[in-house]
Design a protein around this motif. Structure first.
Motif, PDB file in Angstrom:
ATOM      1  N   ALA A 275      20.899  24.125   2.637  1.00 17.38           N
ATOM      2  CA  ALA A 275      21.768  23.486   3.633  1.00 17.38           C
ATOM      3  C   ALA A 275      20.982  22.854   4.771  1.00 17.38           C
ATOM      4  N   LEU A 276      19.804  23.399   5.029  1.00 20.68           N
ATOM      5  CA  LEU A 276      18.970  22.857   6.110  1.00 20.68           C
ATOM      6  C   LEU A 276      18.044  21.748   5.619  1.00 20.68           C
ATOM      7  N   GLY A 277      18.240  21.310   4.385  1.00 24.87           N
ATOM      8  CA  GLY A 277      17.320  20.352   3.788  1.00 24.87           C
ATOM      9  C   GLY A 277      17.153  19.069   4.570  1.00 24.87           C
ATOM     10  N   GLY A 278      18.255  18.546   5.114  1.00 24.41           N
ATOM     11  CA  GLY A 278      18.164  17.294   5.859  1.00 24.41           C
ATOM     12  C   GLY A 278      17.281  17.417   7.084  1.00 24.41           C
ATOM     13  N   VAL A 279      17.484  18.503   7.836  1.00 25.87           N
ATOM     14  CA  VAL A 279      16.701  18.715   9.059  1.00 25.87           C
ATOM     15  C   VAL A 279      15.240  18.986   8.722  1.00 25.87           C
ATOM     16  N   VAL A 280      15.010  19.884   7.735  1.00 29.61           N
ATOM     17  CA  VAL A 280      13.633  20.241   7.370  1.00 29.61           C
ATOM     18  C   VAL A 280      12.898  19.030   6.797  1.00 29.61           C
ATOM     19  N   GLY A 281      13.584  18.259   5.955  1.00 27.57           N
ATOM     20  CA  GLY A 281      12.959  17.057   5.409  1.00 27.57           C
ATOM     21  C   GLY A 281      12.563  16.082   6.503  1.00 27.57           C
ATOM     22  N   TRP A 282      13.455  15.905   7.479  1.00 34.74           N
ATOM     23  CA  TRP A 282      13.142  15.008   8.603  1.00 34.74           C
ATOM     24  C   TRP A 282      11.943  15.534   9.387  1.00 34.74           C
ATOM     25  N   LEU A 283      11.886  16.847   9.613  1.00 37.03           N
ATOM     26  CA  LEU A 283      10.768  17.431  10.363  1.00 37.03           C
ATOM     27  C   LEU A 283       9.452  17.229   9.613  1.00 37.03           C
ATOM     28  N   VAL A 284       9.486  17.399   8.289  1.00 35.60           N
ATOM     29  CA  VAL A 284       8.270  17.196   7.495  1.00 35.60           C
ATOM     30  C   VAL A 284       7.811  15.743   7.601  1.00 35.60           C
TER      31      VAL A 284
ATOM     32  N   LEU B 243       0.864  -1.188   0.000  1.00 38.39           N
ATOM     33  CA  LEU B 243       0.000   0.000   0.000  1.00 38.39           C
ATOM     34  C   LEU B 243       0.899   1.236   0.000  1.00 38.39           C
ATOM     35  N   HIS B 244       1.264   1.702  -1.187  1.00 39.19           N
ATOM     36  CA  HIS B 244       2.329   2.693  -1.322  1.00 39.19           C
ATOM     37  C   HIS B 244       1.853   4.149  -1.287  1.00 39.19           C
ATOM     38  N   ALA B 245       0.570   4.403  -1.485  1.00 30.51           N
ATOM     39  CA  ALA B 245       0.102   5.763  -1.772  1.00 30.51           C
ATOM     40  C   ALA B 245       0.482   6.773  -0.689  1.00 30.51           C
ATOM     41  N   VAL B 246       0.123   6.483   0.553  1.00 33.37           N
ATOM     42  CA  VAL B 246       0.356   7.455   1.623  1.00 33.37           C
ATOM     43  C   VAL B 246       1.850   7.606   1.887  1.00 33.37           C
ATOM     44  N   TYR B 247       2.568   6.494   1.917  1.00 34.06           N
ATOM     45  CA  TYR B 247       4.013   6.550   2.149  1.00 34.06           C
ATOM     46  C   TYR B 247       4.705   7.372   1.063  1.00 34.06           C
ATOM     47  N   GLU B 248       4.331   7.160  -0.193  1.00 30.21           N
ATOM     48  CA  GLU B 248       4.956   7.899  -1.279  1.00 30.21           C
ATOM     49  C   GLU B 248       4.615   9.381  -1.219  1.00 30.21           C
ATOM     50  N   ALA B 249       3.364   9.711  -0.812  1.00 30.32           N
ATOM     51  CA  ALA B 249       2.987  11.119  -0.674  1.00 30.32           C
ATOM     52  C   ALA B 249       3.844  11.806   0.385  1.00 30.32           C
ATOM     53  N   VAL B 250       4.038  11.140   1.509  1.00 27.66           N
ATOM     54  CA  VAL B 250       4.879  11.708   2.571  1.00 27.66           C
ATOM     55  C   VAL B 250       6.323  11.824   2.095  1.00 27.66           C
ATOM     56  N   HIS B 251       6.791  10.805   1.384  1.00 22.62           N
ATOM     57  CA  HIS B 251       8.166  10.824   0.875  1.00 22.62           C
ATOM     58  C   HIS B 251       8.383  11.976  -0.106  1.00 22.62           C
ATOM     59  N   HIS B 252       7.390  12.239  -0.968  1.00 25.31           N
ATOM     60  CA  HIS B 252       7.496  13.354  -1.913  1.00 25.31           C
ATOM     61  C   HIS B 252       7.520  14.693  -1.183  1.00 25.31           C
ATOM     62  N   LEU B 253       6.691  14.834  -0.146  1.00 27.00           N
ATOM     63  CA  LEU B 253       6.714  16.048   0.665  1.00 27.00           C
ATOM     64  C   LEU B 253       8.076  16.252   1.315  1.00 27.00           C
ATOM     65  N   GLU B 254       8.628  15.167   1.840  1.00 21.85           N
ATOM     66  CA  GLU B 254       9.944  15.237   2.471  1.00 21.85           C
ATOM     67  C   GLU B 254      11.006  15.665   1.464  1.00 21.85           C
ATOM     68  N   GLU B 255      10.976  15.082   0.268  1.00 16.91           N
ATOM     69  CA  GLU B 255      11.955  15.444  -0.756  1.00 16.91           C
ATOM     70  C   GLU B 255      11.799  16.892  -1.206  1.00 16.91           C
ATOM     71  N   ALA B 256      10.558  17.344  -1.349  1.00 14.86           N
ATOM     72  CA  ALA B 256      10.316  18.730  -1.760  1.00 14.86           C
ATOM     73  C   ALA B 256      10.842  19.697  -0.712  1.00 14.86           C
ATOM     74  N   ALA B 257      10.591  19.394   0.565  1.00 13.00           N
ATOM     75  CA  ALA B 257      11.088  20.245   1.643  1.00 13.00           C
ATOM     76  C   ALA B 257      12.614  20.229   1.678  1.00 13.00           C
ATOM     77  N   HIS B 258      13.192  19.069   1.458  1.00  9.99           N
ATOM     78  CA  HIS B 258      14.661  18.929   1.440  1.00  9.99           C
ATOM     79  C   HIS B 258      15.277  19.774   0.327  1.00  9.99           C
ATOM     80  N   ASP B 259      14.698  19.706  -0.865  1.00 12.00           N
ATOM     81  CA  ASP B 259      15.259  20.418  -2.013  1.00 12.00           C
ATOM     82  C   ASP B 259      15.051  21.923  -1.910  1.00 12.00           C
ATOM     83  N   ALA B 260      13.991  22.344  -1.201  1.00  8.21           N
ATOM     84  CA  ALA B 260      13.659  23.769  -1.156  1.00  8.21           C
ATOM     85  C   ALA B 260      14.400  24.531  -0.070  1.00  8.21           C
ATOM     86  N   THR B 261      15.102  23.846   0.819  1.00 13.21           N
ATOM     87  CA  THR B 261      15.688  24.535   1.978  1.00 13.21           C
ATOM     88  C   THR B 261      17.207  24.461   2.029  1.00 13.21           C
TER      89      THR B 261
END
Length: 337
Positions: free
Chosen positions: A270-279, A250-268
């Motif tokens: 040097a702080l991408g790792g921390v922000v992605g983890w927080l998301v 059942l991949h849908a919800v996990y993939e949605a969260v993973h995409h949000l994490e990646e988007a937050a990581h790419d948008a921030t």
């Protein structure tokens, strides 16, 4: 004869080096497996102090000791045998069982949130009552069972390719090390106010002032840890469900969260790792809160109906007894007497 002895000594030396290398490998594997479970360890350390809030200072460490012993029993008598047997013969059952534990954590966290929202007026009265130590310890050990299972399964996944004996050895090391780490930290946290009190009585203005500040700060620290512990239940429980659902297809919800994490990581940057983890953490906690709220609602409806049925049966039983009581002839004094 001397040549044979020399050959024997060489063989012993080779075996000793092999044994030492094996011990080093086990130690490194245990450290690696334990590091993967560090997040759950932090959650466990944050959750546990809330169970000794409201207790007398003299009872804090004994209660923590009882919880720690219960944690070791959980690991060695329940979790370790079950996951080793399942990993050997039915590895497909590990994920569903872990998800059941995650759902229980979500339920506990959501129940605490609901109790805070719905019963905030009665909270003061509850705080005044002396907690039941047996109930506190039982609740803490139940919660520990889930968190310990998460630690052990994460650790097992890291050493799944090892032999059975190596897996057993590594998991035993992880179980003991994590228990000592978690409950040692919890004991230190809950006794910091006593440390502050002792420091405040020592000579030296700076030391005494630091001790008084520590005493004043610890109630706030414990209150914050209670909030962190509740959030941790939702986060860990939600994360277990997300990962478990993904592993079950059942991949849908996990993939949605993973995409949000990646988007937050790419948008921030040097702080991408921390922000992605927080998301990811926030999304997991939201999932945990939603699942937990659904379970709380289901349990509330179920128990409400059960209580209503019991109350109705009790009322009917009382009504049936009233006519019998009414037919009894009261004793009246004879006026001729």
């Amino acid at each position: 004869m001397s040549a044979g002895l020399a050959a024997l000594l060489d063989d012993v030396a080779v075996l000793a080096r092999a044994a030492a290398a094996s011990i080093d490998d086990v130690g490194l594997a245990a450290a690696k497996a334990g590091s993967k479970a560090a997040g759950v360890v932090i959650d466990d350390a944050a959750v546990t102090p809330q169970y000794v809030r409201g207790l007398a200072a003299s009872r804090e460490l004994p209660i923590i000791k009882r919880i720690a012993l219960g944690s070791l029993r959980n690991k060695f008598l329940i979790i370790l045998p079950v996951i080793l047997v399942l990993s050997q013969f039915l590895p497909v059952l590990l994920t569903p069982l872990l998800m059941l534990g995650g759902a229980y954590l979500c339920y506990e966290g959501a129940e605490k949130v609901w109790a805070k929202i719905a019963h905030h007026d009665a909270h003061g009265e509850a705080a005044e009552r002396q907690p039941d130590e047996k109930t506190l310890v039982s609740g803490a050990i139940r919660t520990d069972l889930i968190l310990s299972a998460e630690i052990m399964v994460i650790s097992l996944n890291e050493v799944a390719d090892e032999s059975f004996v190596a897996r057993l050895t590594i998991l035993v090391i992880v179980a003991i090390a994590m228990t000592v780490l978690v409950y040692g930290a919890v004991g230190l946290i809950v006794k910091m106010d006593d440390v502050g009190l002792r420091l405040s009585q020592l000579p030296g203005a700076a030391v005494a002032r630091f001790g008084r500040g520590l005493v004043k700060a610890m109630p706030r620290v414990l209150a914050v840890l209670t909030i962190v512990g509740t959030a941790a239940m939702l986060w860990v429980g939600g994360h277990i469900l997300l990962v478990g659902a993904d592993e079950l297809g059942l991949h849908a919800v996990y993939e949605a969260v993973h995409h949000l994490e990646e988007a937050a990581h790419d948008a921030t940057g040097a702080l991408g790792g921390v922000v992605g983890w927080l998301v990811n953490t926030l999304a997991s906690a939201i999932v945990g809160l939603i699942v937990g709220a659904l379970i709380v609602a289901l349990m509330s409806v179920t128990f409400h109906r059960a209580k209503s049925t019991d109350k109705a049966e009790h009322t009917d039983a009382g009504t049936e007894q009233e006519p019998a009581a009414a037919t009894e002839t009261p004793t009246v004094a004879d006026p001729k007497a």
